[in-house]
Write an enzyme that holds these catalytic residues in place. Structure first.
Site, PDB file in Angstrom:
ATOM      1  N   HIS A 200       0.833  -1.183   0.085  1.00 39.85           N
ATOM      2  CA  HIS A 200      -0.057  -0.021   0.116  1.00 39.85           C
ATOM      3  C   HIS A 200       0.775   1.215  -0.011  1.00 39.85           C
ATOM      4  CE1 HIS A 200      -2.892  -2.622   2.313  1.00 39.85           C
ATOM      5  NE2 HIS A 200      -3.403  -2.509   0.788  1.00 39.85           N
TER       6      HIS A 200
ATOM      7  N   ARG B 138      -2.045  -6.007  -7.931  1.00 40.12           N
ATOM      8  CA  ARG B 138      -0.793  -7.116  -7.907  1.00 40.12           C
ATOM      9  C   ARG B 138      -0.776  -8.070  -8.980  1.00 40.12           C
ATOM     10  NH1 ARG B 138      -2.793  -8.589  -2.061  1.00 40.12           N
ATOM     11  NH2 ARG B 138      -4.694  -8.898  -3.515  1.00 40.12           N
TER      12      ARG B 138
ATOM     13  N   SER C  81      -2.982  -7.866   2.830  1.00 38.62           N
ATOM     14  CA  SER C  81      -3.436  -7.910   4.254  1.00 38.62           C
ATOM     15  C   SER C  81      -3.792  -9.125   4.789  1.00 38.62           C
ATOM     16  CB  SER C  81      -4.319  -6.786   4.289  1.00 38.62           C
ATOM     17  OG  SER C  81      -3.808  -5.544   3.894  1.00 38.62           O
TER      18      SER C  81
END
Ligand code: PNS
Length: 162
Positions: free
Chosen positions: A17, A90, A128
């Site tokens: 991030h 990603r 995450s």
């Protein structure tokens, strides 16, 4: 002034991030990191805790502000008069979801556009949810999150690891 919104759950904020946020500063003068508040998703950290951690991480960058938001992202953008959303990609597997969000946001407010930045190679494996799982099981995630987030997760899971 060129402004953009970088929205997300950020539960927690990772090096991936941070990389997207900093790279977007090459394109935008001011970036608002918008932390998702209301959702049916179950979060590890409260919205305020997530936002506060990100504020600590981005302290050296006065061009970045951090806010929480509830309701529709399109409404948040409209309220702030910001027309560009930044999102990271990603892998191809992210594409369908991101495309759906892009189309929906555009339908909700047709002034909005989205800029997608590809994750850099060293960050493209970071997620995450995996960070949370590994941290909760006592694995080392120090190279995947900013130091402030690492210390926070360490404290959270101290004594709770199996
Ligand atoms: O980090 P995430 O969980 O992939 O971020 C998803 C986010 C916050 C961008 C998305 O869930 C969102 O914008 N939620 C707000 C509600 C909304 O506007 N929904 C319609 C577009 S999906």
């Amino acid at each position: 002034m060129r402004r953009a919104i970088y929205p997300g759950s950020f539960d927690p904020f990772t090096n991936g991030h941070l990389d997207i946020a900093l790279r977007s500063l090459r394109m935008f003068d001011k970036l608002t990191i918008a932390v998702l508040k209301n959702t049916t998703k179950k979060f590890l950290l409260s919205p305020d805790a997530r936002a506060e951690l990100i504020r600590e991480v981005v302290k050296p960058y006065p061009q970045i502000e951090v806010e929480t938001f509830g309701g529709l992202l399109a409404d948040f953008c409209r309220d702030k008069n910001i027309y560009t959303i930044v999102r990271g990609l990603r892998a191809v597997s992210d594409f369908d979801y991101e495309h759906a969000i892009y189309l929906m946001n555009n339908r909700l407010w047709n002034h909005i556009d989205t800029v997608f930045l590809m994750s850099s190679s060293e960050n493209s494996f970071i997620s995450s949810s995996i960070v949370k799982e590994v941290a909760s099981l006592g694995g080392n995630i120090e190279d995947q999150v900013p130091p402030e987030v690492f210390r926070h997760l360490q404290k959270l899971y101290q004594g709770k690891t199996p």
